[in-house]
Design an enzyme around this catalytic site. Sequence first.
Site, short mmCIF file in Angstrom:
data_model
loop_
_atom_site.label_atom_id
_atom_site.label_comp_id
_atom_site.label_asym_id
_atom_site.label_seq_id
_atom_site.Cartn_x
_atom_site.Cartn_y
_atom_site.Cartn_z
N LYS A 78 -11.06 -31.47 -18.30
CA LYS A 78 -10.76 -30.40 -19.26
C LYS A 78 -9.27 -30.28 -19.62
O LYS A 78 -8.93 -29.88 -20.72
CB LYS A 78 -11.27 -29.05 -18.74
CG LYS A 78 -12.78 -28.93 -18.79
CD LYS A 78 -13.23 -27.54 -18.38
CE LYS A 78 -14.73 -27.43 -18.32
NZ LYS A 78 -15.21 -26.11 -17.97
N ASP B 193 -15.67 -21.91 -23.26
CA ASP B 193 -15.93 -21.23 -21.97
C ASP B 193 -15.64 -19.73 -22.05
O ASP B 193 -16.38 -18.91 -21.51
CB ASP B 193 -15.08 -21.85 -20.85
CG ASP B 193 -15.68 -23.16 -20.33
OD1 ASP B 193 -16.89 -23.38 -20.49
OD2 ASP B 193 -14.91 -23.96 -19.76
P1 NAP Z 1 -10.89 -24.99 -9.89
O1 NAP Z 1 -9.92 -25.25 -11.00
O2 NAP Z 1 -11.11 -26.04 -8.85
O3 NAP Z 1 -10.41 -23.62 -9.16
C1 NAP Z 1 -11.02 -23.22 -7.96
C2 NAP Z 1 -10.57 -21.79 -7.60
O4 NAP Z 1 -11.35 -21.37 -6.48
C3 NAP Z 1 -9.11 -21.67 -7.20
O5 NAP Z 1 -8.61 -20.44 -7.63
C4 NAP Z 1 -9.18 -21.73 -5.66
O6 NAP Z 1 -8.15 -21.03 -5.01
C5 NAP Z 1 -10.47 -20.93 -5.43
N1 NAP Z 1 -11.02 -21.23 -4.11
C6 NAP Z 1 -11.58 -22.39 -3.71
N2 NAP Z 1 -11.97 -22.27 -2.42
C7 NAP Z 1 -11.62 -21.03 -2.02
C8 NAP Z 1 -11.74 -20.32 -0.78
N3 NAP Z 1 -12.29 -20.87 0.30
N4 NAP Z 1 -11.30 -19.04 -0.74
C9 NAP Z 1 -10.75 -18.45 -1.82
N5 NAP Z 1 -10.59 -19.08 -3.01
C10 NAP Z 1 -11.02 -20.34 -3.10
O7 NAP Z 1 -12.34 -24.64 -10.45
P2 NAP Z 1 -12.72 -24.04 -11.88
O8 NAP Z 1 -13.02 -25.15 -12.82
O9 NAP Z 1 -11.71 -23.00 -12.24
O10 NAP Z 1 -14.13 -23.35 -11.55
C11 NAP Z 1 -14.19 -22.19 -10.73
C12 NAP Z 1 -15.64 -21.73 -10.57
O11 NAP Z 1 -16.16 -21.33 -11.86
C13 NAP Z 1 -16.57 -22.82 -10.05
O12 NAP Z 1 -17.44 -22.22 -9.14
C14 NAP Z 1 -17.32 -23.27 -11.28
O13 NAP Z 1 -18.62 -23.74 -10.95
C15 NAP Z 1 -17.40 -21.97 -12.09
N6 NAP Z 1 -17.57 -22.20 -13.55
C16 NAP Z 1 -18.71 -21.76 -14.13
C17 NAP Z 1 -18.90 -21.94 -15.48
C18 NAP Z 1 -20.16 -21.45 -16.15
O14 NAP Z 1 -20.44 -21.85 -17.28
N7 NAP Z 1 -20.92 -20.60 -15.50
C19 NAP Z 1 -17.90 -22.56 -16.27
C20 NAP Z 1 -16.72 -22.99 -15.63
C21 NAP Z 1 -16.57 -22.79 -14.25
P3 NAP Z 1 -6.85 -21.83 -4.46
O15 NAP Z 1 -5.93 -21.97 -5.64
O16 NAP Z 1 -6.32 -20.91 -3.41
O17 NAP Z 1 -7.32 -23.14 -3.93
#
Ligand code: NAP
Length: 305
Positions: free
Chosen positions: A88, A124
């Site tokens: 992305k 999104d």
């Molecule tokens: P990403 O860029 O990998 O970001 C992950 C986030 O989760 C970071 O803020 C990270 O914090 C936090 N995190 C991971 N493990 C953690 C833990 N053990 N404790 C606290 N915080 C933690 O992922 P993303 O693309 O933003 O996606 C995030 C979520 O949104 C995912 O679950 C994804 O499936 C969901 N999503 C859903 C949709 C939908 O259409 N429903 C669309 C997009 C994303 P740190 O910075 O501290 O590591």
Amino acid sequence: MPERSLEIGEMHAFAEGQVGLAVLGCPIAHSISPQLHNASLKKMGESNPRYAHWRYDKIEVSASQLAEALPRLAELGYRGINLTIPHKVEVLPLLTSVDEEALAMGAVNTLVWGENGWSGRNTDGYGLEQGVHEDLGVRLEDSSILILGAGGAARAATAQCLLRGCETVWLGNRSLDRLAGVTEALGNVFESHRIRTFALSELPPEIEDLEDLLVINATSLGLREKDPSPLSLAGLSSDTKVYDMIYNPPETTLLAEARKEGMTCGNGLSMLVHQAARALEIWTGDRVPSEVMLREAKLAMEVAR
Ligand code: NAP
């Protein structure tokens, strides 16, 4: 029946008049996007026969393959692309243009083929806005917003809220370095005083006084069944609404705790459906039956479990 993912080496050109759409990612096998789009195209084909010649695939493309894959897919007859992990952000330099919303979000999930190449959009934020409205009955601009996370999804959500006119967005993350990076990037587009930050472990006391609070989980904590909640909801009013972008599992610990507190909750399936419907609307220029996509998404989730 889940659709098979393809690899770039095994792709064939579409015949004249056929149109290819696809989601690219790595890994991609788990994606249910083809089911949503193809069911919708089938429905749209009942009133417009041109959609009988449209097909949506999922294609495994790694980070190192993306630059070569995009022109190749255009040659084969693909006209619309969705992007997921890990593309992305990395796709941005490969595009001929990026619209204002996607620029504010710093990420693109929808590509449109044009005369000069691929242009980028982001659906999104729209998907989140619609999902929250549909599941919780709230509008972003009428809510006090608390977003958990500082990854791509949190940045898109924050930008969407600020673009919609929310005065302030509270953004909390585990890693403070990453939080600072996101707020700095958003601060280049929006007035920085509109973004207030906190460490996930320490909910600021002011939050408890906010009215019409909407908590949005945009962390990946909850993707595993036994994951704890990213935030303690203790002290928040039972009128608080909670939306978790995660849809598999359908009830994360955060949502289970919110439900126990009597809060209204929703999971990310509605966001997934609405970001998909908006992308298909962009590619076709037609109204897309999001209810068909939602039905298909629920079916796919039942099969997956
Ligand atoms: P990403 O860029 O990998 O970001 C992950 C986030 O989760 C970071 O803020 C990270 O914090 C936090 N995190 C991971 N493990 C953690 C833990 N053990 N404790 C606290 N915080 C933690 O992922 P993303 O693309 O933003 O996606 C995030 C979520 O949104 C995912 O679950 C994804 O499936 C969901 N999503 C859903 C949709 C939908 O259409 N429903 C669309 C997009 C994303 P740190 O910075 O501290 O590591």
